[in-house]
Write an enzyme that holds these catalytic residues in place. Structure first.
Site, short mmCIF file in Angstrom:
data_model
loop_
_atom_site.label_atom_id
_atom_site.label_comp_id
_atom_site.label_asym_id
_atom_site.label_seq_id
_atom_site.Cartn_x
_atom_site.Cartn_y
_atom_site.Cartn_z
N ASP A 27 -7.56 -0.57 -7.71
CA ASP A 27 -6.39 0.29 -7.80
C ASP A 27 -6.52 1.29 -8.96
O ASP A 27 -6.37 2.50 -8.77
CB ASP A 27 -5.17 -0.61 -8.01
CG ASP A 27 -3.87 0.15 -7.90
OD1 ASP A 27 -3.58 0.61 -6.79
OD2 ASP A 27 -3.16 0.27 -8.91
N GLU A 63 -5.45 5.27 2.13
CA GLU A 63 -4.35 5.59 1.22
C GLU A 63 -4.37 7.08 0.85
O GLU A 63 -3.31 7.71 0.72
CB GLU A 63 -4.42 4.72 -0.04
CG GLU A 63 -3.11 4.73 -0.80
CD GLU A 63 -3.02 3.63 -1.85
OE1 GLU A 63 -3.71 2.60 -1.72
OE2 GLU A 63 -2.25 3.82 -2.81
N GLU A 65 -7.24 5.35 -8.18
CA GLU A 65 -6.31 6.42 -8.53
C GLU A 65 -6.96 7.41 -9.51
O GLU A 65 -6.62 8.59 -9.52
CB GLU A 65 -5.00 5.85 -9.10
CG GLU A 65 -5.13 5.16 -10.44
CD GLU A 65 -4.03 4.11 -10.69
OE1 GLU A 65 -3.32 3.71 -9.75
OE2 GLU A 65 -3.89 3.67 -11.86
N LYS A 73 0.84 -1.21 0.00
CA LYS A 73 0.00 0.00 0.00
C LYS A 73 0.87 1.25 0.00
O LYS A 73 0.60 2.22 0.72
CB LYS A 73 -0.90 0.00 1.24
CG LYS A 73 -1.75 -1.22 1.42
CD LYS A 73 -2.97 -1.20 0.53
CE LYS A 73 -3.62 -2.57 0.40
NZ LYS A 73 -4.26 -2.76 -0.90
#
Lengths: 496, 496
Positions: free
Chosen positions: A233, A408, A237, A176
């Site tokens: 992922d 994150e 993003e 991560k």
């Protein structure tokens, strides 16, 4: 889309003492607790593994090769970590500088490394996996493990319809954070969290995957699949981790300026508020904790912003998930790479020049200079919640949802924007992330500028009058975040 | 990408007197001159056609059904034009209001119309073609013509890999304007230009396609293929026809405001300058003609803007073409339709509220109030030139390149923006165009704001120091535009 139940938990005799069954918002997941840095169990699963290859020396390669070498030593294991590089690779000197050497065979060619290793970690760039992934895999001996630290290649195989060899195991340990953090936090005896996946393979493949995760020094290892990993992922993003948050601050800066806030004030109220007190409060007190901190007037502003933003961003986020899961986003990245589509500057607008000056003038005790801006927080959290809801509806485990949507963002990425602006955050990520962020930031910006801020200003009506904020208050995410907040590395990722 | 030579010209005995071989910038194309409205040649090709069906009653359906009915009458033909509508269609009353009737069989079901017609024009929405196109085609008798007014379905078949029945002809007549203009300009004895294509079929299919074009009243019919048509169309509307120009004005309005121009002034200098004198000068005097009009200082500003903009927009435009020709843009539209992705407001930002006030205050002699803004013109024309170069490099005929990059922009679309703002222009177009414009406008805006305007302001360096403007001055497009400017309908499309 239907809600997919949490999957079965898993077991591993070798790591039995480290595995815990954890309740997260009413679901069950298996988490490996590796925080006490006892590497002894590695002996059981790597005892018969003579050699492990790390292919590539970009971001993850140096970190994982060194961490595994150190951990195997701690465990008293003979398993040799070899680094495989292309002939003439410019990285050779860097690998030699940290002790890998041609002389003792711990530095060799890609072909030699893979063909003589029981386990090979392919830590090359996404573009290299696209062009060479199958050829690399073909070098492995039958029964070997091929390890990935990112599901991109699995996603690309979905697009092309090409499967992998049936006589190998395909597994993943996905940290991560970027490679340098994986190494640095290992050295600081903290480690960084990872998710683990066995895409193809049985119990012994799972055992070695857990060993790989433990060897990296991960304090907490969460379960996933590579299929879920690449989707969450690539999606995350493009959404609030990079693209969405960039679009958000561009839109809000313009909006503050339009309301006659001066440039410095606009930067402080938008960017500094977001990457400072908003991120820090979410990190320590959660999403509802942030709301609870506001005074009555601010709460009202937050609710107005949240209700204006959520339905729009939910719709956009659902669309984004379809664009990702269909494979179109990955195809676009591959095409953009092939045709040399320029990586445009992301901090070219006025606000980032202002930001540079503002950051210079901020003292280290800057926290006192900005407060939580309730409108910024309301839209930001609405975007996160849209992301959470879309991921949950598509069957991602709570640990992945919360990590990829909230933790994150506030712990790993926003500190980069805080330190040196948007480009420092975006362009420290993968090509796939950088391209996706460049595409989606303007789209988020347009949706926010065209459809959310005018509602907050009262010049456009709301899409509907449902109380989305009430759903927020009672959302399962708060419980999940509470549980997962306690499963963080001891040391925060530091931005130099 | 390689430059594809202009294709062979074509012949048709029936229309021999109307066909001209035209030199366009050193290439050769066949153009049908239909401006004298002599419909007699229709007898030769439709004499044995008992019935022609028009399916759908949205934009093109009403126009084409009425024009063909009127033209067949003028030619003394018995060919019956029947309108096919779904049972319970809300459009039935509208078709009846213009003389199509259940009683005489000129209004019937979709099934009845197609199965009894020698030629069926499928003028339904893109989404209906996606879901029902093959089923509709299956209704046609063997040897029939299936006509389309847009290559979308051909593009979609490329994506799905599904071909069309081999025993039918697949042809296209694609008007260069929306349905209401096709009807209105026919009634005004001017007509509207079209492009014609035979995707599958021989000489007799070509003859009837030219007859269809003539029957619509087209003063000039240009040659294309449906494969080229959908690519240039889907590409052009995402680029400078809709999405690109929207992004351009959003970026430039923000830039003027940042340079302390007041809102009204910024709207005038950007939007009104673009849709007024810039568009009109290009329309009458061409691209180089616009440049020649500027004084020395303005010329310098134009050149700076052009050289900053061209390489960036060329790169972006090439990427866009790949995204379109790969089929990804169409897949995205189909997916967005399926998942009800919201059509966000496109005129939600401050500038369009200002614009509404500015337009109200402008008298009919508004031309005098704004000049050509040389920076706006420089970037706009750079965007057009990037589009021209990408289309030529991908083998599109000059007529298509110039129509889809320049003429349609300044003559057909920008007048809509001028009359009532961006939404009136964008949202009068197809769903495919509206979705594409919503996606690409923010992307163009970001590239211009982040990578072009800072260069013009001198705070970012140019990508390179090549003199793109010199290429512009000596470009083949000027000759092509000169030739094609004379092939325009007698009457301009008027915006009410």
């Amino acid at each position: 889309m239907t809600m997919v139940e949490a999957p079965n938990t898993f077991e591993s005799e070798a790591f039995n003492d480290l595995l815990r069954t954890v309740q997260i918002a009413g679901t069950t997941e298996t988490v490996m607790y590796g925080g006490d840095r006892n590497f002894e169990p590695l002996g059981e699963v790597f005892g018969d593994v003579a050699q492990l290859a790390v292919i590539g020396w970009s971001s993850q390669g140096p970190a994982q090769a060194q961490n595994l070498r150190d951990s195997f030593r701690s465990a008293g294991l003979d398993t040799k970590v070899v680094v495989g590089l292309r002939n003439g690779s410019a990285s050779r000197a860097k690998a030699e500088a940290v002790g890998f050497s041609l002389a003792d065979g711990s530095l060799t060619t890609v072909e030699d490394a893979i063909s003589h290793s029981r386990m090979s970690l392919l830590l090359v760039a996404d573009a290299a996996l696209v062009s060479e992934g199958h050829a690399l895999m073909d070098l492995a001996p039958s029964g070997a493990d091929i390890g990935l630290s990112h599901g991109f290649w699995v996603g690309h195989n979905q697009v092309t319809g090409r499967g992998v060899r049936e006589d190998i195991n395909l597994t993943g340990v996905c940290p991560k954070g970027m490679g340098p953090s994986v190494r640095k936090l290992y050295e600081q005896l903290s480690g960084i969290n990872v998710s683990v996946a066995v895409e193809q393979g049985g119990q012994d493949a799972l055992d070695r995957t857990l060993g790989w995760a433990l060897g990296l020094g991960a304090p907490y290892s969460f379960q996933t699949t590579l299929r879920n990993e690449w989707r969450s992922d690539v999606f995350g993003e493009r959404a609030m981790l990079l693209g969405g948050v960039h679009g958000l601050v561009e839109a809000l800066y313009g909006w503050k300026r339009q309301h006659n806030v001066d440039p410095e004030g606009a930067y402080l109220q938008v960017v500094e508020s977001l990457v400072g007190p908003i991120s820090q409060t979410i990190s320590h007190e959660g999403l509802r904790g942030l709301f609870d901190r506001l005074d009555e007037g601010e709460k009202e502003q937050f609710i107005v912003a949240y209700n204006a933003a959520y339905p729009q961003l939910k719709n956009l986020t659902e669309k984004l998930y379809h664009d990702v899961s269909s494979g179109r986003e990955l195809e676009e990245v591959v095409s953009d790479n092939e045709f040399n589509v320029r990586m445009t500057q992301v901090d070219g607008t006025d606000m980032w020049r202002v930001g540079e000056l503002v950051r210079k003038s901020l003292s280290s005790s800057s926290e006192a200079r900005v407060n939580i801006d309730p409108t910024v927080a309301g839209i930001y959290i609405a975007g996160m919640m849209a992301q959470v809801d879309v991921l949950r509806a598509n069957g991602h485990y709570w640990s992945e949802v919360v990590n990829e949507s909230i933790i994150e963002a506030v712990d790993s990425l926003n500190p980069y924007m805080r330190a040196r602006g948007i480009a420092y955050m975006v362009d420290n990520c993968s090509i796939t992330a950088r391209r996706g962020s460049r595409k989606w930031a303007p789209i988020y910006q347009a949706w926010i500028s065209q459809g959310i801020l005018p509602v907050i200003d009262g010049v456009q009506s709301r899409l509907d009058h449902r109380d989305y904020f009430a759903d927020f208050l009672n959302h399962d995410v708060h419980g999940a975040l509470d549980t997962l907040k306690d499963m963080r590395p001891k040391i925060d990722i530091a931005v130099s």
